[in-house]
Design a protein around this motif. Sequence first.
Motif, PDB file in Angstrom:
ATOM      1  N   LEU A 133       0.814  -1.219   0.000  1.00  9.10           N
ATOM      2  CA  LEU A 133       0.000   0.000   0.000  1.00  9.10           C
ATOM      3  C   LEU A 133       0.847   1.268   0.000  1.00  9.10           C
ATOM      4  N   LEU A 134       1.810   1.332  -0.934  1.00 11.08           N
ATOM      5  CA  LEU A 134       2.632   2.527  -1.163  1.00 11.08           C
ATOM      6  C   LEU A 134       3.439   2.923   0.068  1.00 11.08           C
ATOM      7  N   ARG A 135       4.013   1.950   0.752  1.00 12.05           N
ATOM      8  CA  ARG A 135       4.866   2.263   1.902  1.00 12.05           C
ATOM      9  C   ARG A 135       6.031   3.130   1.448  1.00 12.05           C
ATOM     10  N   PHE A 136       6.288   4.208   2.167  1.00 14.07           N
ATOM     11  CA  PHE A 136       7.186   5.246   1.656  1.00 14.07           C
ATOM     12  C   PHE A 136       8.606   4.745   1.406  1.00 14.07           C
ATOM     13  N   ASP A 137       9.122   3.855   2.258  1.00  6.83           N
ATOM     14  CA  ASP A 137      10.489   3.395   2.053  1.00  6.83           C
ATOM     15  C   ASP A 137      10.609   2.527   0.796  1.00  6.83           C
ATOM     16  N   ILE A 138       9.563   1.755   0.514  1.00  8.28           N
ATOM     17  CA  ILE A 138       9.580   0.919  -0.694  1.00  8.28           C
ATOM     18  C   ILE A 138       9.446   1.796  -1.940  1.00  8.28           C
ATOM     19  N   VAL A 139       8.587   2.808  -1.860  1.00  3.17           N
ATOM     20  CA  VAL A 139       8.424   3.725  -2.998  1.00  3.17           C
ATOM     21  C   VAL A 139       9.734   4.455  -3.283  1.00  3.17           C
ATOM     22  N   THR A 140      10.423   4.897  -2.219  1.00  4.36           N
ATOM     23  CA  THR A 140      11.711   5.580  -2.388  1.00  4.36           C
ATOM     24  C   THR A 140      12.747   4.651  -2.998  1.00  4.36           C
ATOM     25  N   ALA A 141      12.805   3.408  -2.502  1.00  8.29           N
ATOM     26  CA  ALA A 141      13.747   2.428  -3.050  1.00  8.29           C
ATOM     27  C   ALA A 141      13.402   2.098  -4.506  1.00  8.29           C
ATOM     28  N   HIS A 142      12.106   2.134  -4.831  1.00  7.88           N
ATOM     29  CA  HIS A 142      11.652   1.858  -6.195  1.00  7.88           C
ATOM     30  C   HIS A 142      12.249   2.869  -7.170  1.00  7.88           C
ATOM     31  N   LEU A 143      12.164   4.151  -6.833  1.00 10.70           N
ATOM     32  CA  LEU A 143      12.739   5.176  -7.699  1.00 10.70           C
ATOM     33  C   LEU A 143      14.261   5.126  -7.672  1.00 10.70           C
TER      34      LEU A 143
END
Length: 327
Positions: A133-143
């Motif tokens: 659900l768009l966890r911020f650390d995963i989203v940051t690592a994604h980019l």
Amino acid sequence: MNEFVLEQQNEAAAEQQKPKEVIRRLVWRMCIATLILMAIGSVTRVMNAGLACPDWPLCYGELVPAKQMNFQVFLEWFHRLDASLIGVSAIALFGLSWWHRRFLPTWLPWASTFSLFLIVFQGVLGGLTVTQLLRFDIVTAHLGTALLFFITLLIIGTALTPYQGTGNVGKLPWVGLTAAILVYLQSLLGALVGSRWALHQCFGGSQLCGVMYSHILGLVPPTVATLAVVLISWRTPALHPALRRLANMAGGLLVLQILLGVATFRLHLQVEPLTVSHQAVGATLLGTLVAFTVLALRDWIASRDISPYSVDLTTSAISTQAHGSNP
């Protein structure tokens, strides 16, 4: 007879260059596709479409969710489609590099393997962004992983591009490398600000202002380093035109990026195209600095390889002349 042998050698050399040329073109196409993919990902985030497809890797259990298709679903679905195409291209790059490894630089198959690992890892992170659900650390690592994949492709493409340096780069490779690293770190800070919606929360409820201001203050080191690349390039005589163009491009992108950042801040992220452009220009600036650094390093390495040989030739010539002039 000599002409026939020479013609045969030229044909053999051309045959050996074909795999390298095919791979070079593939890599540059992948670079463009990856830049577009990051821009689409930015649009997906600012339009709140990250969870438009509630499952992964399918969307509503289908390859093409025709019944549920709207603008947000299309953004998320197209983002996944583009990522899948890049993944297939990475597999092709991996296969071509290892199949033709006899005719390629020894580092290329390993670099293609690393790029394939990154795109697979990126796909896993993409799935986790949905399931978590768009966890911020995963989203940051994604980019961050997408940018690292983009950098890897740029290094491969620039290293395979024909280039004959002038040997006058001086310290520019290290200044360019420093600027590229700082811009990458600043991009990660920007990803953290975006994934936590820090700007909205700071303006709305004075929360996460520290995250937002860290990105603003973090602008200083990469700006100074990028300006150093531009100024030193201007002051370096007989610099290769490609390096000069890349340095000028980096300076122009830096100014544009700062203006977009100021406009985004002043308008409180209310104009989505500005936010998307801010991320896209940042990635382009990073790519420009990476290309500059790779070419400058090639120039520096070539000059070090040639210089001792040139010195030996000059010394030998002087010695021969000296002996010849003695009675």
